[in-house]
Design a protein around this motif. Structure first.
Motif, PDB file in Angstrom:
ATOM      1  N   ARG A 105       0.850  -1.197   0.000  1.00 32.98           N
ATOM      2  CA  ARG A 105       0.000   0.000   0.000  1.00 32.98           C
ATOM      3  C   ARG A 105       0.877   1.234   0.000  1.00 32.98           C
ATOM      4  N   ASN A 106       0.432   2.277  -0.693  1.00 36.43           N
ATOM      5  CA  ASN A 106       1.160   3.542  -0.654  1.00 36.43           C
ATOM      6  C   ASN A 106       1.235   4.017   0.790  1.00 36.43           C
ATOM      7  N   ARG A 107       2.346   4.655   1.106  1.00 39.56           N
ATOM      8  CA  ARG A 107       2.564   5.075   2.492  1.00 39.56           C
ATOM      9  C   ARG A 107       3.235   6.435   2.522  1.00 39.56           C
ATOM     10  N   ILE A 108       2.736   7.337   3.362  1.00 39.12           N
ATOM     11  CA  ILE A 108       3.376   8.635   3.580  1.00 39.12           C
ATOM     12  C   ILE A 108       3.791   8.671   5.039  1.00 39.12           C
ATOM     13  N   VAL A 109       5.088   8.904   5.270  1.00 36.66           N
ATOM     14  CA  VAL A 109       5.654   8.830   6.608  1.00 36.66           C
ATOM     15  C   VAL A 109       6.250  10.180   6.984  1.00 36.66           C
ATOM     16  N   PRO A 110       5.876  10.732   8.140  1.00 35.65           N
ATOM     17  CA  PRO A 110       6.498  11.988   8.578  1.00 35.65           C
ATOM     18  C   PRO A 110       7.954  11.755   8.961  1.00 35.65           C
ATOM     19  N   VAL A 111       8.796  12.757   8.712  1.00 37.82           N
ATOM     20  CA  VAL A 111      10.221  12.679   9.036  1.00 37.82           C
ATOM     21  C   VAL A 111      10.474  13.588  10.234  1.00 37.82           C
ATOM     22  N   SER A 112      11.048  13.035  11.288  1.00 41.16           N
ATOM     23  CA  SER A 112      11.271  13.813  12.508  1.00 41.16           C
ATOM     24  C   SER A 112      12.367  14.863  12.288  1.00 41.16           C
ATOM     25  N   PRO A 113      12.331  15.946  13.071  1.00 42.03           N
ATOM     26  CA  PRO A 113      13.380  16.975  12.969  1.00 42.03           C
ATOM     27  C   PRO A 113      14.781  16.410  13.180  1.00 42.03           C
ATOM     28  N   LYS A 114      14.914  15.412  14.072  1.00 42.27           N
ATOM     29  CA  LYS A 114      16.222  14.790  14.342  1.00 42.27           C
ATOM     30  C   LYS A 114      16.802  14.173  13.063  1.00 42.27           C
ATOM     31  N   ILE A 115      15.943  13.553  12.259  1.00 42.92           N
ATOM     32  CA  ILE A 115      16.407  12.954  11.004  1.00 42.92           C
ATOM     33  C   ILE A 115      16.695  14.046   9.981  1.00 42.92           C
ATOM     34  N   ARG A 116      15.817  15.037   9.889  1.00 44.78           N
ATOM     35  CA  ARG A 116      15.989  16.115   8.893  1.00 44.78           C
ATOM     36  C   ARG A 116      17.313  16.839   9.080  1.00 44.78           C
ATOM     37  N   GLU A 117      17.763  16.997  10.311  1.00 44.61           N
ATOM     38  CA  GLU A 117      19.019  17.717  10.534  1.00 44.61           C
ATOM     39  C   GLU A 117      20.244  16.925  10.085  1.00 44.61           C
ATOM     40  N   THR A 118      20.091  15.608   9.907  1.00 45.71           N
ATOM     41  CA  THR A 118      21.225  14.795   9.441  1.00 45.71           C
ATOM     42  C   THR A 118      21.245  14.644   7.922  1.00 45.71           C
ATOM     43  N   LEU A 119      20.139  15.003   7.253  1.00 45.46           N
ATOM     44  CA  LEU A 119      20.038  14.806   5.805  1.00 45.46           C
ATOM     45  C   LEU A 119      20.571  16.008   5.037  1.00 45.46           C
ATOM     46  N   LYS A 120      21.296  15.725   3.967  1.00 47.46           N
ATOM     47  CA  LYS A 120      21.780  16.765   3.059  1.00 47.46           C
ATOM     48  C   LYS A 120      21.340  16.375   1.655  1.00 47.46           C
ATOM     49  N   ARG A 121      20.291  17.026   1.176  1.00 50.26           N
ATOM     50  CA  ARG A 121      19.640  16.667  -0.088  1.00 50.26           C
ATOM     51  C   ARG A 121      20.602  16.670  -1.271  1.00 50.26           C
ATOM     52  N   LYS A 122      20.410  15.642  -2.127  1.00 49.26           N
ATOM     53  CA  LYS A 122      21.168  15.528  -3.382  1.00 49.26           C
ATOM     54  C   LYS A 122      20.178  15.320  -4.509  1.00 49.26           C
ATOM     55  N   GLU A 123      20.673  14.957  -5.685  1.00 45.66           N
ATOM     56  CA  GLU A 123      19.795  14.744  -6.845  1.00 45.66           C
ATOM     57  C   GLU A 123      18.773  13.650  -6.559  1.00 45.66           C
ATOM     58  N   GLY A 124      17.559  13.853  -7.066  1.00 43.74           N
ATOM     59  CA  GLY A 124      16.419  12.998  -6.763  1.00 43.74           C
ATOM     60  C   GLY A 124      16.589  11.524  -7.040  1.00 43.74           C
ATOM     61  N   HIS A 125      17.273  11.148  -8.120  1.00 47.34           N
ATOM     62  CA  HIS A 125      17.346   9.736  -8.503  1.00 47.34           C
ATOM     63  C   HIS A 125      18.441   8.971  -7.749  1.00 47.34           C
ATOM     64  N   LEU A 126      19.166   9.651  -6.860  1.00 48.24           N
ATOM     65  CA  LEU A 126      20.272   9.014  -6.154  1.00 48.24           C
ATOM     66  C   LEU A 126      19.812   8.398  -4.831  1.00 48.24           C
ATOM     67  N   ASN A 127      20.423   7.272  -4.489  1.00 50.53           N
ATOM     68  CA  ASN A 127      20.166   6.601  -3.223  1.00 50.53           C
ATOM     69  C   ASN A 127      20.718   7.460  -2.083  1.00 50.53           C
ATOM     70  N   ILE A 128      19.983   7.554  -0.973  1.00 50.13           N
ATOM     71  CA  ILE A 128      20.416   8.449   0.109  1.00 50.13           C
ATOM     72  C   ILE A 128      21.656   7.943   0.844  1.00 50.13           C
ATOM     73  N   PHE A 129      21.969   6.661   0.739  1.00 54.01           N
ATOM     74  CA  PHE A 129      23.136   6.110   1.437  1.00 54.01           C
ATOM     75  C   PHE A 129      24.377   6.046   0.546  1.00 54.01           C
ATOM     76  N   THR A 130      24.201   5.616  -0.697  1.00 54.93           N
ATOM     77  CA  THR A 130      25.367   5.455  -1.579  1.00 54.93           C
ATOM     78  C   THR A 130      25.717   6.738  -2.314  1.00 54.93           C
ATOM     79  N   GLY A 131      24.723   7.611  -2.546  1.00 52.46           N
ATOM     80  CA  GLY A 131      24.951   8.796  -3.368  1.00 52.46           C
ATOM     81  C   GLY A 131      25.014   8.439  -4.847  1.00 52.46           C
TER      82      GLY A 131
END
Length: 188
Positions: A105-131
């Protein structure tokens, strides 16, 4: 493992028994089911302390555990395969389509502020761990977790990667007292 063995056994039984029933010179399959052992995912008493130790060990494992605890995502598919395009532009939510989630099923999950502060956005098609476009292998987080536990023998043996998800679920239930809200948060 026993789950994979039982799946393979079922497929082989169907094939071998079909051949037997259609006149091929082959005995009926006698492969037996292996009993599957349940794993206890022990809740974590001191989540913050454990997360701090994991952060010192490996940032990817830390982000994975944080996302399991705060977002209640599953590590091997939902987290490992995340791309930047799965996040809203403000990083407030993760949008997972049915093919990315166990429940389908489609799922929308809120992202906590603690997680948002560790994320540094990159290009959309890239995996968040490997880049990169390609994610790490399915065993990536399992191997990191084993190494971490080997280096930290004081961590209870019954604490698993899934313990973060279960501990987060317990916190939600303590706060809301609602099984329905918990089910929804976990994507069940």
């Amino acid at each position: 493992n026993n789950t994979s063995n039982n799946t393979s056994r079922r497929h082989l039984n169907v094939l071998v028994n079909y051949l037997h029933e259609n006149g091929f010179d082959i005995d009926k399959s006698k492969l037996k089911t292996r009993k599957q052992e349940e794993v206890l995912h022990k809740p974590i008493k001191h989540v913050k302390t454990l997360l701090d130790d994991i952060y010192k060990f490996n940032r990817n494992l830390h982000l994975c555990c944080l996302m399991k605890y705060c977002c209640l995502l599953r590590p091997h598919q939902e987290i490992r395969l995340l791309k930047w395009e799965d996040f809203t532009s403000d990083l407030l939510h993760i949008r997972l389509s049915g093919n990315q989630v166990k429940s389908k099923r489609n799922r929308i999950v809120p992202v906590s502020p603690k997680i948002r502060e560790t994320l540094k956005r990159k290009e959309g098609h890239l995996n968040i761990f490997t880049g990169l476009k390609q994610p790490y292998s399915r065993s990536y987080f399992i191997q990191l977790w084993r190494r971490f536990k080997r280096l930290n023998p004081e961590v209870d043996k019954e604490i698993t990667l899934y313990s973060f998800r279960h501990s987060g679920a317990i916190e939600i239930f303590k706060r809301t007292g609602s099984i329905t809200k918990l089910q929804k948060a976990m994507g069940h």
